[in-house]
Motif scaffolding. Structure first.
Motif, mmCIF file in Angstrom:
data_model
loop_
_atom_site.group_PDB
_atom_site.id
_atom_site.type_symbol
_atom_site.label_atom_id
_atom_site.label_comp_id
_atom_site.label_asym_id
_atom_site.label_seq_id
_atom_site.Cartn_x
_atom_site.Cartn_y
_atom_site.Cartn_z
ATOM 1 N N GLY A 56 7.069 -0.616 -7.919
ATOM 2 C CA GLY A 56 7.443 0.026 -6.665
ATOM 3 C C GLY A 56 7.557 -0.911 -5.481
ATOM 4 O O GLY A 56 7.885 -0.470 -4.378
ATOM 5 N N ILE A 57 7.299 -2.217 -5.685
ATOM 6 C CA ILE A 57 7.308 -3.182 -4.589
ATOM 7 C C ILE A 57 8.381 -4.233 -4.842
ATOM 8 O O ILE A 57 8.272 -5.008 -5.797
ATOM 9 N N VAL A 78 3.737 10.699 0.720
ATOM 10 C CA VAL A 78 3.290 9.394 1.212
ATOM 11 C C VAL A 78 1.780 9.331 1.093
ATOM 12 O O VAL A 78 1.072 10.224 1.551
ATOM 13 N N ARG A 79 1.276 8.283 0.472
ATOM 14 C CA ARG A 79 -0.167 8.059 0.406
ATOM 15 C C ARG A 79 -0.437 6.568 0.562
ATOM 16 O O ARG A 79 0.420 5.728 0.308
ATOM 17 N N GLY A 80 -1.640 6.228 1.011
ATOM 18 C CA GLY A 80 -1.963 4.830 1.257
ATOM 19 C C GLY A 80 -1.450 4.324 2.584
ATOM 20 O O GLY A 80 -1.750 3.206 2.992
ATOM 21 N N VAL A 81 -0.648 5.130 3.281
ATOM 22 C CA VAL A 81 -0.122 4.824 4.613
ATOM 23 C C VAL A 81 -0.396 6.031 5.499
ATOM 24 O O VAL A 81 -0.043 7.155 5.145
ATOM 25 N N ARG A 82 -1.033 5.828 6.636
ATOM 26 C CA ARG A 82 -1.369 6.928 7.532
ATOM 27 C C ARG A 82 -0.206 7.252 8.456
ATOM 28 O O ARG A 82 0.432 6.360 9.014
ATOM 29 N N PHE A 132 0.845 -1.192 0.000
ATOM 30 C CA PHE A 132 0.000 0.000 0.000
ATOM 31 C C PHE A 132 0.885 1.248 0.000
ATOM 32 O O PHE A 132 1.794 1.381 0.815
ATOM 33 N N GLY A 133 0.611 2.174 -0.919
ATOM 34 C CA GLY A 133 1.386 3.399 -1.043
ATOM 35 C C GLY A 133 2.470 3.341 -2.093
ATOM 36 O O GLY A 133 3.130 4.348 -2.347
ATOM 37 N N ALA A 134 2.656 2.187 -2.731
ATOM 38 C CA ALA A 134 3.772 2.030 -3.668
ATOM 39 C C ALA A 134 3.611 2.889 -4.911
ATOM 40 O O ALA A 134 4.601 3.220 -5.566
#
Length: 698
Positions: free
Chosen positions: A589-590, A90-94, A82-84
């Motif tokens: 990205g992963i 940074v998005r997808g990660v709080r 998540f966020g990749a």
């Protein structure tokens, strides 16, 4: 040591967004059915530059956190994939600092907000329970700073090294009567690894708390200003020729970014008796950003172009109010602990976004490039969230059972103030909502081993940046872009023995309506929904003590692929996507694997600690088409730190050498970069030194 635990309400932090229990960290790590790691203050600061989160979080399995060597774009951060897709920020990660969101309501955040010099701990939550922190929470990174109490202390430190990096900081902690205080101030600058990559950042963080018989009040103010040049990514040909160059376009347009942010927060906790407690947190802030992009002047003459200069002025704030119950039962028939909580959180951001041309004169023959020209975009945007939530947990010696649910409602609105010939009124709104239930169970197999499992549903909205452009590349909310929804499950074992603690977790994440890039060109991305995606993996971590040697390790194996085929664009504007992305392609990205091993030796005959780190990262696909990849790499880092005590004074020194073998590699990638400039070089062999003076007041 990185071990599994759960969000807690311990002293030292603001109101956490989610509470499962309020037990002590070591006990909670052992008993909770949640994947979470804690990195303590010593691991964050000792022998570290205290500039980037990536310095100390490489030991966390399931977390990809890569230094782009580009402070205009922040770190590359993802948790279990998540966020990749993020090309910046940074998005997808709080993200949270002392319980205050460092992520905006739309899910976009900045990792630079963390005051590492005064960090007490950093908690990283993976798996289904992260969804209880709100929408777009594929994972959570939460820093809690020192509380400030007696005995007081004063610290002052400097560090410097390769590429002109220098950091000067000071921290003060103590008490004045009934008030506890903690202050962290730092100044950071670097000449940059590549041309056009210099950066500077000044930060201040002040925390004031007052405990009383039935609770406490905490106030925080955070201020940060900075600027950074942007060297942009490199194409494969450029990277092969010289990975430490900047693409000529970056210099031509003098690509750069500046920001100014101020944030305040207030939290109140009050015990009501009978195990009941009321907790309240509110915060607010202002952030201004100006960024110059490398968009050709001739591209900006289109009537719908927003220009090449972003001018953003954002205000934001929110509240979180919660009731909690914590009660122990021991009546012979029922022995255990019941905790429950229910509350509501609401956040809002309002921004004025303007765009200007990044040239003057005629587009075909500009008189100057990289300077602010004519206005091409002017709009007022807002994002609001309203999230009620509830949790229940029962804990006994052998079992822990938890259940939680959060309902998230997100609304975006945009009012277009720039209307001209060929550029109509693009005002509009989009709404998203989702319910996120989670369940978890832990069972004691023996005094030395636990098994746990959890499952739940997640909900990720696009960010305002991701809905800001229509498929054609024109401004205006992309109303066709839907939220993605995921079903996440995990099962794990953890054990502790004399001198050894370990955790093993397997996970499975299935996502519908995966948000993917439609086109990405000239620094501007448009997005669409693909079909399904699948992320499966295994996370292993362990810490062992053998005499004077401590070994910390973390291994992540992940298979992240698209389950359905979809089409994407190769150019922008894009009338219709033509490039087919087949099912089975890797999500970019992963990395497929990550390994971290650290040996820390503290000999009895020499007053110091000597460390060796080995970090391995597997190949990373650069785009959805999987047409290229950043190669796998392994680097070795060496460090040594020392400490001397002179009465109330302590002197601490460190020296470290990163990338000992001078390996040349791409340390991160810009996912789906439309010009093929995917690659961002990592630093070669680099040496750093630092010294810190500490005065304690007993």
């Amino acid at each position: 040591m990185a071990q599994s635990t759960a969000p807690t309400a311990r002293e030292g932090g603001f109101l956490p967004p989610v509470v499962i229990t309020g037990t002590a960290p070591d006990r909670q790590r052992w008993l909770a059915p949640v994947s979470m790691d804690i990195v303590e203050d010593e691991e964050i600061r000792a022998g570290q530059l205290q500039v980037n989160l990536s310095e100390s979080l490489g030991r966390v399995p399931g977390l990809v956190i890569l230094n782009r060597q580009n402070y205009a774009q922040d770190l590359q951060v993802s948790i279990r994939g998540f966020g990749a897709r993020s090309t910046f920020g940074v998005r997808g990660v709080r993200l949270f600092v002392d319980g205050i969101p460092a992520s905006a309501p739309d899910g976009q955040g900045q990792a630079a907000n963390y005051p590492l010099g005064s960090a007490q701990r950093i908690e990283i939550i993976r798996g289904p329970y992260a969804a209880l922190y709100g929408s777009s929470a594929g994972g959570v990174i939460a820093l809690y700073s020192n509380e400030g109490n007696l005995p007081g202390s004063l610290r002052a430190g400097v560090a410097g090294g390769a590429d002109g990096l220098r950091r000067v900081s000071t921290q003060a902690e103590g008490s004045m009567g009934s008030l506890n205080y903690a202050l962290d101030a730092s100044d950071f600058a670097t000449d940059g690894l590549r041309p056009q990559s210099a950066a500077s950042r000044d930060s201040g963080y002040f925390k004031l708390s007052r405990p009383y018989d039935d609770g406490r009040v905490v106030a925080i103010i955070n201020r940060q200003i900075g600027s950074a040049q942007d060297p942009l990514g490199l194409s494969r040909a450029e990277f092969s020729a010289n990975p430490y160059q900047a693409t000529p376009t970056a210099k031509t347009f003098n690509t750069r970014k500046s920001f100014d942010q101020t944030q305040v927060g207030l939290a109140w906790e009050h015990r009501l008796g009978g195990g009941h407690r009321f907790e309240f947190m509110t915060y607010g802030g202002q952030r201004a950003v100006t960024q110059y992009q490398a968009i050709p002047a001739t591209t900006q003459v289109a009537a719908t172009s927003p220009g090449g200069v972003i001018d953003l002025d954002r205000s934001y704030g929110g509240v979180n109010a919660r009731w909690r119950l914590d009660r122990q039962f021991d009546n012979g028939l029922l022995t255990g602990r019941l905790t429950a909580s229910a509350g509501i959180a609401s956040d809002r951001q309002d921004e004025r976004r303007r765009g200007f041309e990044n040239f003057t004169g005629p587009a075909a023959n500009p008189s100057a490039l990289g300077i602010q020209g004519r206005l091409r975009r002017d709009e007022n945007n807002s994002a609001t969230t309203v999230d009620p939530y509830a949790q229940l947990e029962w804990e006994s010696t052998d079992w822990t059972a938890t259940a939680g649910v959060r309902r998230s409602s997100v609304r975006f609105t945009s009012t277009d103030n720039y209307i001209a010939a060929g550029n109509p009124n693009d005002s509009g709104s989009s709404e998203y909502s989702g319910t996120m239930p989670v369940l978890g169970l832990r069972y004691r197999l023996s005094d030395a081993m636990q098994v746990y499992a959890s499952t739940g549903m997640g909900f990720e909205t696009p960010t305002l940046n991701e809905v800001a452009y229509q498929a054609s590349g024109a401004t205006g909310l992309n109303s066709q872009l839907a939220a993605s929804r995921s079903r996440s499950s995990e099962v794990g074992l953890r054990g502790r023995h004399v001198g050894l603690a370990w955790t093993a977790t397997a996970f499975d994440i299935r996502t519908d309506n995966e948000i993917v890039v439609l086109s990405n060109t000239g620094g501007r991305s448009t997005f669409q929904n693909a079909g399904r995606s699948l992320r499966q993996g295994l996370e292993l971590s362990a810490e062992a003590q053998w005499g004077t040697v401590n070994v910390t390790s973390a291994l992540t194996l992940m298979d992240a692929t698209y389950s359905d085929s979809f089409r994407t664009c190769t150019v922008s504007p894009c009338a219709a996507p033509t490039l087919v992305i087949p099912a089975g392609n890797r999500i970019p990205g992963i990395p497929a694997r990550q390994l971290f091993v650290q040996l820390a030796w503290e000999p009895k005959t020499v007053p110091g600690v000597f460390t060796m780190e080995v970090r391995h990262v597997g190949p990373i696909a650069v785009n959805d088409a999987n047409s290229d990849e950043a190669g796998a790499y392994t680097v070795v880092n060496l460090g040594a730190r020392f400490q001397q005590t002179f009465g109330p004074w302590q002197l601490k020194e460190f020296v470290r050498i990163d990338n000992l073998t001078n390996r040349v590699y791409a340390g991160s990638v810009i996912v789906n970069e439309g010009n093929g400039r995917y690659f961002e070089a990592a630093a070669g062999r680099s040496a750093f030194v630092g010294v810190e003076l500490v005065r304690r007041f007993d």
